[in-house]
Design a protein around this motif. Sequence first.
Motif, PDB file in Angstrom:
ATOM      1  N   SER A 287      -5.159   7.205  -2.815  1.00  0.00           N
ATOM      2  CA  SER A 287      -4.320   8.132  -2.047  1.00  0.00           C
ATOM      3  C   SER A 287      -4.338   9.512  -2.693  1.00  0.00           C
TER       4      SER A 287
ATOM      5  N   THR B 181      -4.066   1.580  -4.570  1.00  0.00           N
ATOM      6  CA  THR B 181      -3.762   2.392  -3.384  1.00  0.00           C
ATOM      7  C   THR B 181      -3.215   3.761  -3.777  1.00  0.00           C
TER       8      THR B 181
ATOM      9  N   SER C  92       0.834  -1.199   0.000  1.00  0.00           N
ATOM     10  CA  SER C  92       0.000   0.000   0.000  1.00  0.00           C
ATOM     11  C   SER C  92       0.870   1.251   0.000  1.00  0.00           C
TER      12      SER C  92
ATOM     13  N   ALA D  84      -4.738   1.324   8.853  1.00  0.00           N
ATOM     14  CA  ALA D  84      -5.336   2.651   8.682  1.00  0.00           C
ATOM     15  C   ALA D  84      -5.530   3.343  10.029  1.00  0.00           C
TER      16      ALA D  84
ATOM     17  N   GLN E 200      -0.924   4.995   2.968  1.00  0.00           N
ATOM     18  CA  GLN E 200      -1.086   5.171   4.406  1.00  0.00           C
ATOM     19  C   GLN E 200      -1.025   6.632   4.826  1.00  0.00           C
TER      20      GLN E 200
ATOM     21  N   PHE F 188      -4.456   8.110   5.102  1.00  0.00           N
ATOM     22  CA  PHE F 188      -5.171   7.776   6.333  1.00  0.00           C
ATOM     23  C   PHE F 188      -4.693   8.646   7.500  1.00  0.00           C
TER      24      PHE F 188
ATOM     25  N   THR G 158     -11.937   7.207   9.608  1.00  0.00           N
ATOM     26  CA  THR G 158     -10.896   6.347   9.024  1.00  0.00           C
ATOM     27  C   THR G 158     -11.383   4.925   8.845  1.00  0.00           C
TER      28      THR G 158
ATOM     29  N   ALA H  69     -11.678   3.146   5.347  1.00  0.00           N
ATOM     30  CA  ALA H  69     -10.835   1.957   5.153  1.00  0.00           C
ATOM     31  C   ALA H  69     -11.673   0.739   4.784  1.00  0.00           C
TER      32      ALA H  69
ATOM     33  N   SER I 144      -4.026   6.837  11.261  1.00  0.00           N
ATOM     34  CA  SER I 144      -4.927   7.898  11.702  1.00  0.00           C
ATOM     35  C   SER I 144      -4.510   8.457  13.057  1.00  0.00           C
TER      36      SER I 144
END
Length: 593
Positions: free
Chosen positions: A118, A114, A55, A216, A58, A61, A91, A95, A220
Amino acid sequence: MDLRRYGLLAFTVVMLAVPFLPVPDYWITKLNYVGLFGLVALGLVLLTGVGGLTSFGQAAFAGLGAYASAFLAVKMGISPWIGLLAGLGVTVVVALVLGWVTLRMSGHYLPLATICWSLALFYTMGNLDALGKYDGLLGVPAISFFGISLQEERRMYLLIWLVAIASAIAITRLLDSRPGRIMRALDVHRGGGKTMPEAMGASTFRHKLLMFVIAAILASISGWLFAHMQRSVNPSPFGIKFGIEYLFMAVLGGAGHVWGAFTGAALVKLAEDQLQTWLPALLGTSGSYEIIVFGVVLVLVLKFAPDGLWPSIERLLPARRHRAIRADTTEPLPARDKPAAGSVLLEVKDARRTFGGLVAVNGVGFTLRAGEIFGLIGPNGAGKSTTFNLVSGVLPLTSGEVWLRGERVDGKGAREIARRGLSRTFQHVKLVPDMTVLENVALGTYLRTRSGTLAAMLRTDRAEEARALAEAERQLRRVGLGEHLHELAGNLALGPQRLVEIARALASDPALLLLDEPAAGLRHREKQALAEVLRQLKAEGLSLLLVEHDMDFVMNLTDRILVMEFGTPLLEGTPAEIQASEKVRAAYLGTEH
């Protein structure tokens, strides 16, 4: 308490004592960023290093957590602690939606997806008037804890590192648990995949989604801490550049190792600041030359240390002390009721399977009764393994029926069929090589246990976990591998590995055990030992269906045999009847013209 736990306790005490020592404010700031970045990288350790799911998103997130809390605090005057809950809620919802869509992809499509979401989240943050567009939100209040403001960096340091260390311990505990073993069995690059966990009764998609959501959540929380430490937020720290950087941290430190996340974060953050100073001075011009250095370092790490730097550090630490297991005094796991000897256990009726225009299995039918060993044999390409996969639910039937214990199970899938008492081994051994033999066999207890993620993180699952490991030990001793409990499964020879698979299947307490070419690749003595184990299982009342090429092995073990040829049944009978058949000889050896 073993030496590793003492080491963790010492590390925690030292890290939490740092702000009370005469350490320059510069290092407090840097360590704050290491803790924040390490939290995000920790999620990637779980998602990418353990689950094999790459991913690049991130950082987005982290932006959700930061913006949710900052917006509520600045625009509505709501406490940062309420903002934390709101950020986590947003989140988790995002997610779940993104994970539901993207985790169904495989190969290069998953990381590309991803990147797409993003970028979508990044530009959403940067274009909303309510969020200040690209200028962001200013005047974000500091966090207060029981009336004590954490505005000073040294106070904020304590909160950041308390959260970071607690998160690392929680993820460590998770990986050493019932759901954690399934997660560790998912990465195809480490010998895992979908087929084996599903055969143990676990939903691979649910565990992937769970890892995605946990990663996630960690990002967060990092974003929330970042927003209230910086006292402002804007989209810049939550773009794809930082998403790539977080992944680099995880890979550099050791993507499959919890503490590798913080190792990578420390190396990247500290090296980045130094390189931004040294390289322009060395080259006589300004620019982001550190990115070039990081690119070269990443290539070298992937080439010479693909597991990252943490394994090299871990070798310097005391060896892990394995928990003592008292299988003789531990309460056994729940057992299923067994079918009466001689009753119909498995019935296959007119099974047919096509792949496009190819008919792999056509009109296959047989009945297996409780307490017997039934064999499927035939030349290469006869359709034996396909029939096996139709019975176990790995492949759906094109037409026909499969009945298990009086219930029709065709079309239900491997996971549902496993719940009804069928367990199996595989033609090509499917063990997780970097898990111990005991942990691999404990995978088989999945359907007999209930503890979930939260129980694992809080360590309230220990009683059930002890029972699962005791059951795994019992089955390993049952097949003669009691001396290899804590050895890595990847270090065993093929013969013992096949016995580990059988022990894992037995740990599910099956009514019917399917063995796919269990003697393949074994030496003569290993075959004899395996045959003795299978006879013992039959004597204990277990029913077996096996596919095998070794005729001596089959003839001396089975009660009845079905011979297949070109996907169709040729002859069913006792071993003596099969050996005397001219049709069988012709199928194997050909006929004279």
